[in-house]
Design a protein around this motif. Structure first.
Motif, PDB file in Angstrom:
ATOM      1  N   PHE A  92       0.838  -1.196   0.000  1.00  0.00           N
ATOM      2  CA  PHE A  92       0.000   0.000   0.000  1.00  0.00           C
ATOM      3  C   PHE A  92       0.872   1.244   0.000  1.00  0.00           C
ATOM      4  O   PHE A  92       1.837   1.328   0.758  1.00  0.00           O
ATOM      5  CB  PHE A  92      -0.902   0.030   1.246  1.00  0.00           C
ATOM      6  N   GLY A  93       0.531   2.186  -0.845  1.00  0.00           N
ATOM      7  CA  GLY A  93       1.235   3.457  -0.878  1.00  0.00           C
ATOM      8  C   GLY A  93       0.296   4.580  -1.281  1.00  0.00           C
ATOM      9  O   GLY A  93      -0.657   4.375  -2.039  1.00  0.00           O
ATOM     10  N   VAL A  94       0.558   5.772  -0.766  1.00  0.00           N
ATOM     11  CA  VAL A  94      -0.225   6.957  -1.097  1.00  0.00           C
ATOM     12  C   VAL A  94       0.516   7.715  -2.195  1.00  0.00           C
ATOM     13  O   VAL A  94       1.678   8.088  -2.028  1.00  0.00           O
ATOM     14  CB  VAL A  94      -0.430   7.860   0.139  1.00  0.00           C
ATOM     15  N   LEU A  95      -0.169   7.909  -3.308  1.00  0.00           N
ATOM     16  CA  LEU A  95       0.421   8.592  -4.449  1.00  0.00           C
ATOM     17  C   LEU A  95       0.420  10.108  -4.248  1.00  0.00           C
ATOM     18  O   LEU A  95      -0.435  10.652  -3.545  1.00  0.00           O
ATOM     19  CB  LEU A  95      -0.351   8.251  -5.719  1.00  0.00           C
ATOM     20  N   LEU A 123      -3.853   6.362  -4.550  1.00  0.00           N
ATOM     21  CA  LEU A 123      -3.190   5.261  -3.863  1.00  0.00           C
ATOM     22  C   LEU A 123      -2.868   4.155  -4.846  1.00  0.00           C
ATOM     23  O   LEU A 123      -3.436   4.091  -5.926  1.00  0.00           O
ATOM     24  CB  LEU A 123      -4.068   4.716  -2.732  1.00  0.00           C
ATOM     25  N   ALA A 124      -1.965   3.318  -4.435  1.00  0.00           N
ATOM     26  CA  ALA A 124      -1.679   2.088  -5.167  1.00  0.00           C
ATOM     27  C   ALA A 124      -1.616   0.975  -4.130  1.00  0.00           C
ATOM     28  O   ALA A 124      -0.956   1.117  -3.102  1.00  0.00           O
ATOM     29  CB  ALA A 124      -0.365   2.192  -5.928  1.00  0.00           C
ATOM     30  N   ALA A 125      -2.339  -0.091  -4.391  1.00  0.00           N
ATOM     31  CA  ALA A 125      -2.365  -1.228  -3.481  1.00  0.00           C
ATOM     32  C   ALA A 125      -2.353  -2.513  -4.300  1.00  0.00           C
ATOM     33  O   ALA A 125      -2.942  -2.558  -5.381  1.00  0.00           O
ATOM     34  CB  ALA A 125      -3.612  -1.178  -2.603  1.00  0.00           C
ATOM     35  N   ASN A 168       5.001  -0.166   4.071  1.00  0.00           N
ATOM     36  CA  ASN A 168       4.399  -0.201   2.736  1.00  0.00           C
ATOM     37  C   ASN A 168       4.052  -1.620   2.276  1.00  0.00           C
ATOM     38  O   ASN A 168       3.503  -1.790   1.192  1.00  0.00           O
ATOM     39  CB  ASN A 168       5.305   0.480   1.713  1.00  0.00           C
ATOM     40  N   HIS A 169       4.393  -2.615   3.086  1.00  0.00           N
ATOM     41  CA  HIS A 169       3.988  -3.978   2.753  1.00  0.00           C
ATOM     42  C   HIS A 169       3.871  -4.821   4.028  1.00  0.00           C
ATOM     43  O   HIS A 169       4.460  -4.490   5.053  1.00  0.00           O
ATOM     44  CB  HIS A 169       4.970  -4.636   1.773  1.00  0.00           C
TER      45      HIS A 169
END
Length: 185
Positions: A9-12, A85-87, A125-126
């Motif tokens: 998971f990360g916030v773009l 976001l990217a997940a 992030n993971h």
């Protein structure tokens, strides 16, 4: 035999719908990485929307992977126009193949550029955990384990490549997976 679940998971920095070249580059890179990872030995499956469009996460039908969910610290938009976001949620045969897929090849190159696309965060992030054969992890499983990892640190329930555990819960160290090898240089 148990399988390994991996949630990222990360916030773009900008919404997925942003037409800027950097956003397009992120998409293009991501699509190439997914294609390569899906061919990696030890890869079993990843969550994909049944009929989802690019950028549609919250309203998509994810089938057995469950309803899309995000950690409590995500504070940006939830519509196609505002989601930033990217997940990912994937299933692997074991720790080593997952590690190799993440830290080599095109994914490694993408990790080296992560701060072009993602905000720096004080959150993991993971997260990784073991699931029984035949079990499909859900987005909510990934979120709850990532939050557990953030709040309580690594444990057999929720861990990282750096601090990993065997399926029976004992701490493990796979060759070349350790304090320095999972840091992107």
């Amino acid at each position: 035999m148990p399988h390994l679940a991996l949630y990222t998971f990360g916030v773009l920095k900008s919404p997925l719908a942003d037409p800027a070249p950097l956003t397009r580059e992120f998409y293009d890179t991501g699509e190439a990485v997914y294609r390569k990872i899906s061919q990696h030995p030890g890869y079993l499956a990843r969550a994909e929307a049944v009929d989802g469009d690019r950028g549609e996460l919250f309203e998509a039908d994810w089938g057995a992977w469950g309803e899309f969910a995000v950690p409590t610290w995500y504070g940006k938009g939830r519509t196609v126009e505002t989601t930033a976001l990217a997940a990912t949620l994937s299933l692997w045969t074991d720790l080593r193949p997952a590690f190799d897929a993440v830290y080599t090849g095109p994914h490694r190159a993408a990790l080296n550029r992560r701060y072009d696309w993602f905000e720096r965060a004080g959150h993991p992030n993971h997260v990784i955990w073991w699931v029984s054969d035949g079990v499909v992890p859900t987005w909510q499983d990934g979120v709850s384990r990532l939050e557990h990892l953030h709040d309580d640190g690594p444990a057999p329930h929720a861990f990282t490549f750096h601090h990993s555990f065997a399926p029976d819960g004992t701490p493990t160290r796979t060759e070349d997976i350790g304090p320095h090898s999972d840091q992107v240089r």
